[in-house]
Write a protein that holds these residues in place. Sequence first.
Motif, PDB file in Angstrom:
ATOM      1  N   LYS A  30      24.263  40.072  40.811  1.00  0.00           N
ATOM      2  CA  LYS A  30      23.600  38.622  40.985  1.00  0.00           C
ATOM      3  C   LYS A  30      24.722  37.684  40.173  1.00  0.00           C
ATOM      4  O   LYS A  30      25.100  38.038  39.172  1.00  0.00           O
ATOM      5  CB  LYS A  30      22.403  38.495  40.258  1.00  0.00           C
ATOM      6  CG  LYS A  30      21.243  38.921  41.052  1.00  0.00           C
ATOM      7  CD  LYS A  30      19.943  38.816  40.730  1.00  0.00           C
ATOM      8  CE  LYS A  30      18.770  39.607  41.350  1.00  0.00           C
ATOM      9  NZ  LYS A  30      17.366  39.397  40.610  1.00  0.00           N
ATOM     10  N   VAL A  31      25.022  36.561  40.831  1.00  0.00           N
ATOM     11  CA  VAL A  31      26.116  35.811  40.103  1.00  0.00           C
ATOM     12  C   VAL A  31      25.159  34.334  40.516  1.00  0.00           C
ATOM     13  O   VAL A  31      25.172  33.950  41.314  1.00  0.00           O
ATOM     14  CB  VAL A  31      27.305  35.645  40.697  1.00  0.00           C
ATOM     15  CG1 VAL A  31      28.255  34.604  39.966  1.00  0.00           C
ATOM     16  CG2 VAL A  31      27.783  37.003  40.337  1.00  0.00           C
ATOM     17  N   GLN A  32      24.888  33.424  39.265  1.00  0.00           N
ATOM     18  CA  GLN A  32      24.416  32.340  39.632  1.00  0.00           C
ATOM     19  C   GLN A  32      25.154  31.182  38.941  1.00  0.00           C
ATOM     20  O   GLN A  32      25.461  31.254  37.625  1.00  0.00           O
ATOM     21  CB  GLN A  32      22.948  32.234  38.909  1.00  0.00           C
ATOM     22  CG  GLN A  32      22.133  30.954  38.972  1.00  0.00           C
ATOM     23  CD  GLN A  32      21.616  30.572  40.466  1.00  0.00           C
ATOM     24  OE1 GLN A  32      21.339  31.567  40.985  1.00  0.00           O
ATOM     25  NE2 GLN A  32      21.958  29.355  40.864  1.00  0.00           N
ATOM     26  N   PHE A 103      35.970  38.164  43.517  1.00  0.00           N
ATOM     27  CA  PHE A 103      35.403  37.571  42.262  1.00  0.00           C
ATOM     28  C   PHE A 103      34.704  38.880  41.774  1.00  0.00           C
ATOM     29  O   PHE A 103      34.606  38.811  40.400  1.00  0.00           O
ATOM     30  CB  PHE A 103      34.561  36.417  42.566  1.00  0.00           C
ATOM     31  CG  PHE A 103      33.813  35.834  41.325  1.00  0.00           C
ATOM     32  CD1 PHE A 103      34.499  35.052  40.276  1.00  0.00           C
ATOM     33  CD2 PHE A 103      32.470  35.946  41.227  1.00  0.00           C
ATOM     34  CE1 PHE A 103      34.020  34.811  39.235  1.00  0.00           C
ATOM     35  CE2 PHE A 103      31.810  35.717  39.916  1.00  0.00           C
ATOM     36  CZ  PHE A 103      32.256  35.173  39.149  1.00  0.00           C
ATOM     37  N   LEU A 104      33.832  39.369  42.475  1.00  0.00           N
ATOM     38  CA  LEU A 104      32.825  40.327  42.036  1.00  0.00           C
ATOM     39  C   LEU A 104      33.781  41.607  41.428  1.00  0.00           C
ATOM     40  O   LEU A 104      33.415  42.120  40.441  1.00  0.00           O
ATOM     41  CB  LEU A 104      31.955  40.745  43.126  1.00  0.00           C
ATOM     42  CG  LEU A 104      30.783  39.890  43.450  1.00  0.00           C
ATOM     43  CD1 LEU A 104      29.776  40.607  44.440  1.00  0.00           C
ATOM     44  CD2 LEU A 104      29.826  39.928  41.839  1.00  0.00           C
ATOM     45  N   THR A 109      35.127  44.596  36.874  1.00  0.00           N
ATOM     46  CA  THR A 109      36.107  45.504  36.417  1.00  0.00           C
ATOM     47  C   THR A 109      36.473  45.094  34.781  1.00  0.00           C
ATOM     48  O   THR A 109      36.792  45.793  34.025  1.00  0.00           O
ATOM     49  CB  THR A 109      37.530  45.574  36.907  1.00  0.00           C
ATOM     50  OG1 THR A 109      37.155  46.107  38.380  1.00  0.00           O
ATOM     51  CG2 THR A 109      38.691  46.414  36.476  1.00  0.00           C
ATOM     52  N   HIS A 110      36.486  43.801  34.609  1.00  0.00           N
ATOM     53  CA  HIS A 110      37.083  43.125  33.437  1.00  0.00           C
ATOM     54  C   HIS A 110      36.198  42.807  32.340  1.00  0.00           C
ATOM     55  O   HIS A 110      36.250  42.538  31.214  1.00  0.00           O
ATOM     56  CB  HIS A 110      38.160  42.085  33.638  1.00  0.00           C
ATOM     57  CG  HIS A 110      39.385  42.209  34.569  1.00  0.00           C
ATOM     58  ND1 HIS A 110      40.527  43.112  33.914  1.00  0.00           N
ATOM     59  CD2 HIS A 110      39.593  42.181  35.859  1.00  0.00           C
ATOM     60  CE1 HIS A 110      41.373  43.360  34.763  1.00  0.00           C
ATOM     61  NE2 HIS A 110      41.020  42.837  36.027  1.00  0.00           N
ATOM     62  N   PHE A 111      34.926  42.357  32.877  1.00  0.00           N
ATOM     63  CA  PHE A 111      34.092  41.667  32.063  1.00  0.00           C
ATOM     64  C   PHE A 111      32.674  42.800  31.932  1.00  0.00           C
ATOM     65  O   PHE A 111      32.080  42.649  30.740  1.00  0.00           O
ATOM     66  CB  PHE A 111      33.515  40.462  32.483  1.00  0.00           C
ATOM     67  CG  PHE A 111      34.698  39.441  32.485  1.00  0.00           C
ATOM     68  CD1 PHE A 111      34.945  38.867  31.249  1.00  0.00           C
ATOM     69  CD2 PHE A 111      35.451  39.253  33.273  1.00  0.00           C
ATOM     70  CE1 PHE A 111      36.037  37.828  31.100  1.00  0.00           C
ATOM     71  CE2 PHE A 111      36.275  38.494  33.559  1.00  0.00           C
ATOM     72  CZ  PHE A 111      36.675  37.626  32.175  1.00  0.00           C
TER      73      PHE A 111
END
Length: 121
Positions: A30-32, A103-104, A109-111
């Motif tokens: 989920k990205v909000q 974006f996902l 990967t990075h965060f």
Amino acid sequence: MKRENANNELILGNKNNTSSHYRINHGGTKVQLMAVVEGCEPLSKCEFLMCQVGYRSEFMTAYITGKAVKLFKLADYVDWDCFGKEVRSVEMSFENYIHPDTFLEVVLTHFLAINPREQAV
């Protein structure tokens, strides 16, 4: 509104608008978009995002300037913007930023230190 599929939405505003204004809800990810703050420079703004994969979550900031986007963890963004510290960030094009899959992959990967190709469904 353009639909990727029933669970993955991409909402695009005016083409001249640099903000992505999207939310992703697909396969446990989920990205909000929580807030948008206009910047001091023309076409600059910050988008504050909540990203969640399963029970792991991260608050992030996307610093958008024209055609480039810098992604930070929220705490790193505050250190960078308010205190001028050198912090870890990921730079990407705006086109990649608004593309949900790209974006996902960057966020995972990075965060969140998850390899998206090995992520359980």
